[in-house]
Design an enzyme around this catalytic site. Sequence first.
Site, PDB file in Angstrom:
ATOM      1  N   GLU A 259       7.058  -3.445  -0.363  1.00 29.87           N
ATOM      2  CA  GLU A 259       6.395  -2.219   0.100  1.00 29.87           C
ATOM      3  C   GLU A 259       7.020  -1.900   1.442  1.00 29.87           C
ATOM      4  O   GLU A 259       6.826  -2.621   2.422  1.00 29.87           O
ATOM      5  CB  GLU A 259       4.885  -2.420   0.199  1.00 29.87           C
ATOM      6  N   CYS A 293       2.861   2.994   7.510  1.00 29.32           N
ATOM      7  CA  CYS A 293       3.982   3.408   6.662  1.00 29.32           C
ATOM      8  C   CYS A 293       3.666   4.644   5.841  1.00 29.32           C
ATOM      9  O   CYS A 293       4.568   5.415   5.492  1.00 29.32           O
ATOM     10  CB  CYS A 293       4.407   2.260   5.753  1.00 29.32           C
TER      11      CYS A 293
END
Length: 486
Positions: A259, A293
């Site tokens: 990720e 993010c």
Amino acid sequence: MTISTPAAQQLVDGKLVAASDGTTYPILNPATGLEIGQAPDGTPADVEGAIAAARRAFDETDWSTNTELRVRCLRQLHQALLDHADAFRDLTTAEVGMPGFMMGAAGFDVPVEGLKWVTDLLESYEFETDLGVAKPMGIKSRRTVRREAVGVVAAITPWNVPTQINLAKVGPALAAGCTVVLKPAPDTPWVACELGRLVAEHTDIPAGVFNVVTPRSNEVAAVLSTDPRVDMVSFTGSTQVGRAIMAAAAPTLKKVFLELGGKSAAIALDDADVASVAGATAFTACIHAGQGCAITTRLIVPREKYDEAVQVAAATMESIGAKDPADPGAICGPVISQVQRDRVEAYLRLAEEEGGSFATGGHVIDQAGFWIEPTVIAGLDNSSRLAQEEIFGPVLVVIPHDGDDDAVRIANDSAYGLSGSVDSGDVERAKAVAARIRTGTIAVNGGVWFSPDAPFGGYKQSGIGREMGVAGFEEYLETKTVAEPA
């Protein structure tokens, strides 16, 4: 802030330990720059011991097959987190610089709820599926598909929302029957060590099933990606490091979950309330100093409403400001470290070189700790580095578009594909545009996707695989087909 949490210790083979050579490194409060504790500087011997313990626990205990034991232990851990919630929240604010309001979401409450969710899933999950009887090649056979634990998992986590990401890996991995070596970022080792302490002192998780090591050196930690005893690496962090981990894991063909970064776009279509979208996006870009993010850091608005959007975004950021994360009204705290502050400042100087202007902000804040002014940048197009590269600071770039097709083109003109949003006065129009955006998550007209039962992950260079939800649990399972005579 006084920290009531015990000193940071590693957890190796069921024992809370210092580094094998006794070395430590300082843990800093990013709001002040002052030392608040010491972390064990894990050695190669510590990492080796953790891997060996995890391998032994997987191979020699019934952890991977005893669902009842796993359910009981995970419920114990969930209760321990609830019982120590106040101290855990205070530690997170001090170590991570995370504003207190986030503890009701990604900072603490949602990941703890996620641990309960995956434990509930474990109780009802069907690990075997009967395919029935068939005659492949004329041989009458009963076929069964089994889902089994991957094995030893190396969980490597970042500093921005450590409890969320630690539990989003550790919870499903343990629920699936894996054993785990958790290696947190050296900027935020304490919250990971506290998780290890709760496991050691408040659960029946067998020795070696869960381990925490805190080496400061990337070279010491790198063995987690190469050691053949590790079956899977689950990593969250930058795309650059993700590439390196994938390459390091390739010779042993480990399973890899990644990720990675994002440069998510918030799109306002020409029938949207642009002022509302601009204000909400500016608010989002300030949360935790932009250190997320999936935060939308590109605001894509109709060209004819560009100036209005810039003005509203700037006014919103000015009203928020940057505050001590212990302040109940704080939205934007410090960035994590001097290194990160210098990185963000370099991007701000680059914005000026590329021809951008600051509608607000644009500088570091000259005070103790690691602070950046919330910043809105105007005058750049999507080809600029400020619009293409992940900054991880409270920085929003506003970009004009010329209609739906152009907005989609701009949003997709990115190496990343993690998240985003689309707003329109017509929800069906917004959904049609959202369907064309290549991202793993997307919000339509203010919808919220962040939840333990919803898969999270990215397209393109934002990663491989999904975290949370059933898909996140199944990342930690292998599939085995068994045939027997019928």
